[in-house]
Design a protein around this motif. Structure first.
Motif, PDB file in Angstrom:
ATOM      1  N   PHE A   1     -17.404 -23.616   5.143  1.00  0.00           N
ATOM      2  CA  PHE A   1     -17.795 -22.447   6.073  1.00  0.00           C
ATOM      3  C   PHE A   1     -19.194 -22.371   6.152  1.00  0.00           C
ATOM      4  CE2 PHE A   1     -13.163 -21.026   5.908  1.00  0.00           C
ATOM      5  CZ  PHE A   1     -13.077 -20.383   7.111  1.00  0.00           C
ATOM      6  N   ALA A   2     -19.903 -22.333   4.881  1.00  0.00           N
ATOM      7  CA  ALA A   2     -21.310 -22.163   5.000  1.00  0.00           C
ATOM      8  C   ALA A   2     -22.078 -23.217   5.531  1.00  0.00           C
ATOM      9  CB  ALA A   2     -21.893 -22.071   3.595  1.00  0.00           C
ATOM     10  N   SER A   3     -21.636 -24.485   5.465  1.00  0.00           N
ATOM     11  CA  SER A   3     -22.285 -25.552   6.174  1.00  0.00           C
ATOM     12  C   SER A   3     -22.051 -25.671   7.798  1.00  0.00           C
ATOM     13  CB  SER A   3     -21.742 -27.100   5.772  1.00  0.00           C
ATOM     14  OG  SER A   3     -21.839 -27.099   4.212  1.00  0.00           O
ATOM     15  N   SER A   4     -20.865 -25.065   8.192  1.00  0.00           N
ATOM     16  CA  SER A   4     -20.430 -24.945   9.718  1.00  0.00           C
ATOM     17  C   SER A   4     -21.312 -24.018  10.183  1.00  0.00           C
ATOM     18  CB  SER A   4     -18.943 -24.714   9.941  1.00  0.00           C
ATOM     19  OG  SER A   4     -18.154 -25.875   9.278  1.00  0.00           O
ATOM     20  N   ILE A   5     -21.385 -22.664   9.519  1.00  0.00           N
ATOM     21  CA  ILE A   5     -22.340 -21.605  10.108  1.00  0.00           C
ATOM     22  C   ILE A   5     -23.666 -22.046  10.136  1.00  0.00           C
ATOM     23  CG2 ILE A   5     -22.949 -19.093   9.831  1.00  0.00           C
ATOM     24  CD1 ILE A   5     -20.223 -18.678   8.625  1.00  0.00           C
ATOM     25  N   MET A   6     -24.044 -22.574   9.046  1.00  0.00           N
ATOM     26  CA  MET A   6     -25.592 -23.001   9.203  1.00  0.00           C
ATOM     27  C   MET A   6     -25.928 -23.921  10.107  1.00  0.00           C
ATOM     28  SD  MET A   6     -28.216 -22.063   7.801  1.00  0.00           S
ATOM     29  CE  MET A   6     -27.735 -21.278   6.353  1.00  0.00           C
ATOM     30  N   TYR A   7     -25.035 -24.879  10.453  1.00  0.00           N
ATOM     31  CA  TYR A   7     -25.216 -25.821  11.599  1.00  0.00           C
ATOM     32  C   TYR A   7     -25.413 -25.310  12.824  1.00  0.00           C
ATOM     33  CZ  TYR A   7     -23.766 -29.158  15.090  1.00  0.00           C
ATOM     34  OH  TYR A   7     -23.799 -29.841  16.198  1.00  0.00           O
ATOM     35  N   PHE A   8     -24.485 -24.433  13.316  1.00  0.00           N
ATOM     36  CA  PHE A   8     -24.530 -23.599  14.395  1.00  0.00           C
ATOM     37  C   PHE A   8     -25.797 -22.776  14.801  1.00  0.00           C
ATOM     38  CE2 PHE A   8     -19.912 -24.512  14.468  1.00  0.00           C
ATOM     39  CZ  PHE A   8     -19.883 -25.490  15.592  1.00  0.00           C
TER      40      PHE A   8
ATOM     41  N   PRO B   1     -34.890 -17.019  10.909  1.00  0.00           N
ATOM     42  CA  PRO B   1     -34.782 -15.841   9.749  1.00  0.00           C
ATOM     43  C   PRO B   1     -33.069 -15.753   9.626  1.00  0.00           C
ATOM     44  CG  PRO B   1     -36.152 -15.107  11.525  1.00  0.00           C
ATOM     45  CD  PRO B   1     -35.591 -16.519  12.037  1.00  0.00           C
ATOM     46  N   LEU B   2     -32.345 -15.832  10.491  1.00  0.00           N
ATOM     47  CA  LEU B   2     -30.864 -15.752  10.215  1.00  0.00           C
ATOM     48  C   LEU B   2     -30.401 -16.942   9.109  1.00  0.00           C
ATOM     49  CD1 LEU B   2     -28.107 -14.290  10.451  1.00  0.00           C
ATOM     50  CD2 LEU B   2     -27.806 -15.697  12.604  1.00  0.00           C
ATOM     51  N   GLY B   3     -30.913 -18.121   9.505  1.00  0.00           N
ATOM     52  CA  GLY B   3     -30.616 -19.191   8.465  1.00  0.00           C
ATOM     53  C   GLY B   3     -31.229 -18.799   6.955  1.00  0.00           C
ATOM     54  N   ARG B   4     -32.255 -18.530   7.170  1.00  0.00           N
ATOM     55  CA  ARG B   4     -32.902 -18.112   5.518  1.00  0.00           C
ATOM     56  C   ARG B   4     -31.911 -16.924   4.987  1.00  0.00           C
ATOM     57  NH1 ARG B   4     -39.441 -18.447   6.446  1.00  0.00           N
ATOM     58  NH2 ARG B   4     -39.505 -20.644   6.956  1.00  0.00           N
ATOM     59  N   PHE B   5     -31.690 -16.071   5.634  1.00  0.00           N
ATOM     60  CA  PHE B   5     -30.566 -14.876   5.071  1.00  0.00           C
ATOM     61  C   PHE B   5     -29.656 -15.412   4.748  1.00  0.00           C
ATOM     62  CE2 PHE B   5     -27.289 -11.641   6.054  1.00  0.00           C
ATOM     63  CZ  PHE B   5     -28.069 -10.427   5.079  1.00  0.00           C
ATOM     64  N   LEU B   6     -28.946 -16.185   5.600  1.00  0.00           N
ATOM     65  CA  LEU B   6     -27.474 -16.966   5.048  1.00  0.00           C
ATOM     66  C   LEU B   6     -27.813 -17.620   3.995  1.00  0.00           C
ATOM     67  CD1 LEU B   6     -25.937 -17.792   8.835  1.00  0.00           C
ATOM     68  CD2 LEU B   6     -25.425 -15.806   7.168  1.00  0.00           C
ATOM     69  N   GLY B   7     -28.782 -18.505   3.990  1.00  0.00           N
ATOM     70  CA  GLY B   7     -29.017 -19.364   2.528  1.00  0.00           C
ATOM     71  C   GLY B   7     -29.298 -18.706   1.457  1.00  0.00           C
ATOM     72  N   ALA B   8     -29.804 -17.367   1.340  1.00  0.00           N
ATOM     73  CA  ALA B   8     -29.983 -16.390   0.404  1.00  0.00           C
ATOM     74  C   ALA B   8     -28.698 -15.958  -0.317  1.00  0.00           C
ATOM     75  CB  ALA B   8     -31.039 -15.357   0.707  1.00  0.00           C
ATOM     76  N   ILE B   9     -27.774 -15.610   0.719  1.00  0.00           N
ATOM     77  CA  ILE B   9     -26.579 -15.191   0.348  1.00  0.00           C
ATOM     78  C   ILE B   9     -25.670 -16.456  -0.325  1.00  0.00           C
ATOM     79  CG2 ILE B   9     -24.440 -14.237   0.983  1.00  0.00           C
ATOM     80  CD1 ILE B   9     -25.528 -12.722   3.430  1.00  0.00           C
ATOM     81  N   LEU B  10     -25.809 -17.496   0.278  1.00  0.00           N
ATOM     82  CA  LEU B  10     -25.091 -18.718  -0.221  1.00  0.00           C
ATOM     83  C   LEU B  10     -25.524 -18.932  -1.678  1.00  0.00           C
ATOM     84  CD1 LEU B  10     -22.706 -20.510   0.549  1.00  0.00           C
ATOM     85  CD2 LEU B  10     -24.539 -22.111   1.170  1.00  0.00           C
ATOM     86  N   ALA B  11     -26.873 -18.989  -1.840  1.00  0.00           N
ATOM     87  CA  ALA B  11     -27.649 -19.047  -3.016  1.00  0.00           C
ATOM     88  C   ALA B  11     -26.938 -18.250  -4.346  1.00  0.00           C
ATOM     89  CB  ALA B  11     -29.064 -19.028  -3.144  1.00  0.00           C
ATOM     90  N   PHE B  12     -26.936 -16.981  -4.004  1.00  0.00           N
ATOM     91  CA  PHE B  12     -26.350 -15.893  -4.848  1.00  0.00           C
ATOM     92  C   PHE B  12     -24.725 -16.227  -5.100  1.00  0.00           C
ATOM     93  CE2 PHE B  12     -30.166 -13.182  -3.626  1.00  0.00           C
ATOM     94  CZ  PHE B  12     -30.540 -12.904  -4.831  1.00  0.00           C
ATOM     95  N   LEU B  13     -24.083 -16.347  -4.010  1.00  0.00           N
ATOM     96  CA  LEU B  13     -22.879 -16.934  -4.217  1.00  0.00           C
ATOM     97  C   LEU B  13     -22.432 -18.232  -5.015  1.00  0.00           C
ATOM     98  CD1 LEU B  13     -21.110 -16.110  -0.591  1.00  0.00           C
ATOM     99  CD2 LEU B  13     -21.018 -14.964  -2.818  1.00  0.00           C
ATOM    100  N   GLY B  14     -23.322 -19.149  -4.751  1.00  0.00           N
ATOM    101  CA  GLY B  14     -23.333 -20.617  -5.641  1.00  0.00           C
ATOM    102  C   GLY B  14     -23.391 -20.029  -7.131  1.00  0.00           C
ATOM    103  N   ILE B  15     -24.281 -19.361  -7.537  1.00  0.00           N
ATOM    104  CA  ILE B  15     -24.572 -18.703  -8.922  1.00  0.00           C
ATOM    105  C   ILE B  15     -23.252 -18.376  -9.556  1.00  0.00           C
ATOM    106  CG2 ILE B  15     -25.738 -17.344 -10.576  1.00  0.00           C
ATOM    107  CD1 ILE B  15     -28.173 -17.276  -8.533  1.00  0.00           C
ATOM    108  N   GLY B  16     -22.611 -17.505  -8.743  1.00  0.00           N
ATOM    109  CA  GLY B  16     -21.366 -16.878  -9.369  1.00  0.00           C
ATOM    110  C   GLY B  16     -20.209 -17.790  -9.217  1.00  0.00           C
ATOM    111  N   ILE B  17     -20.076 -18.683  -8.166  1.00  0.00           N
ATOM    112  CA  ILE B  17     -18.759 -19.514  -8.021  1.00  0.00           C
ATOM    113  C   ILE B  17     -18.950 -20.557  -9.005  1.00  0.00           C
ATOM    114  CG2 ILE B  17     -17.812 -21.287  -6.751  1.00  0.00           C
ATOM    115  CD1 ILE B  17     -18.283 -19.404  -4.210  1.00  0.00           C
TER     116      ILE B  17
END
Length: 335
Positions: free
Chosen positions: A172-179, A216-232
């Motif tokens: 999901f993250a890779s697909s959204i970031m691609y678009f 900006p949107l890509g960086r915002f999504l990247g920051a959220i994914l980074a936080f999710l990565g720590i937990g997952i």
């Protein structure tokens, strides 16, 4: 004689008995050879070390491979001692297909493959890499490796569920970031597979910096994914840590139960021995008392006959008098 020899070798090779010197020696020798062989393989990749000590490295490989081969053949020979592999043919085949036996076989195949395919560079490099699988032989001799294997086996469902969740999130993250980033950064996010590399690096919190979002949107999504990565990615570590703690606790309980069982058996045997000794002593005391009582009764009967026999011819009266004398003697002298 042959069956007894097979049983002895089986106990040496298949059991790690701390009270058996030969079993401990076998574990120490094989473990040492594994470590030395892997160290020699690592050293052989260094041009300097491989040129200076080529003969030593080759001899280490030859000796260790021959020892591993002899060990494998002996294990196949004596495995019929185990009732699960008692058949001389099919039993050995079933034993050869067990995971640990397959590891033993894989650990010796590189040596013989190198003798057969020494001129094929690709095959040689692949086979040399297989020598590292000899480290898996440590699972026979290392309690830590067996514990980790037991933990992974016990927690496989939780780990598979976590891996599946990570995979879904990555897609999901890779697909959204691609678009989001494709038009602004087509070189880095040219396709979803390219974006998946960024997703893996971000989820694992490695952050190589070779691919990164610029919008900006890509960086915002990247920051959220980074936080999710720590937990997952902390989930598998927590699952394995919990499983390791449970396994260690279970083994402690097993050892404690075994110790208590041995103690209970020892106490039972000791108690039975004490009961048997007490019973024998009681039997001897009763026999001595009966013998003493018989002598006393005999003496009372003889005394009654001597003193009163001429006046009382009735045997019943003499017997009653003898019993009376016996009871008085017992009570008076506490016999």
């Amino acid at each position: 004689m042959r069956k007894q020899l097979k049983t002895i070798i089986y106990e040496i090779l298949e059991t790690s008995d701390s009270s058996n010197f030969y079993s401990l020696a076998d574990d120490a020798i094989i473990t040492g050879l594994i470590v030395i062989n892997v160290a020699a393989f690592i050293a052989s990749t260094s041009p300097t070390l491989s040129q200076q000590h080529i003969s030593i490295l080759e001899n280490i490989e030859i000796v260790s491979s021959l020892v591993f081969t002899i060990e494998y053949v002996l294990r196949l020979w004596v495995c019929t001692v185990d009732c699960r592999y008692s058949h001389p043919l099919w039993g050995r085949l079933r034993y050869a297909l067990t995971p640990l036996s397959l590891i033993d076989l894989i650990s010796i195949l590189p040596f013989y493959f190198l003798l057969l395919f020494s001129n094929l560079n690709f095959v040689v490099n692949l086979i040399r890499v297989l020598r590292l699988l000899r480290l898996l032989k440590m699972s026979r001799y290392s309690e830590s490796v067996r514990t980790m294997g037991a933990v992974l086996s016990a927690k496989k469902e939780e780990l598979i569920a976590t891996a599946f969740a990570v995979f879904i999130l990555l897609i999901f993250a890779s697909s959204i970031m691609y678009f989001v980033e494709h038009e602004a950064h087509p070189k880095a996010f040219g396709s979803i597979p390219d974006a998946m590399w960024w997703g893996v690096v971000t989820l694992t919190t490695v952050g190589y910096g070779d691919i990164y979002p610029i919008t900006p949107l890509g960086r915002f999504l990247g920051a959220i994914l980074a936080f999710l990565g720590i937990g997952i990615f902390a989930l598998p570590a927590g699952i394995i840590a919990a499983g390791f703690s449970e396994e260690v606790q279970r083994r402690k309980q097993q050892k404690m139960a075994a110790t208590l069982e041995q103690s209970a058996n020892y106490q039972s045997v000791k108690r039975l021995a004490e009961i048997e000794v007490g019973f024998e002593q009681k039997q001897r005391a009763i026999a001595l008392h009966i013998e003493s009582s018989s002598d006393l009764m005999k003496m009372c009967v003889q005394t009654a006959k001597q003193k009163l026999g001429s006046d009382f011819q009735n045997e019943q009266i003499l017997r009653d008098l003898a019993i009376h004398l016996y009871k008085e003697a017992v009570s008076k002298f506490d016999l």
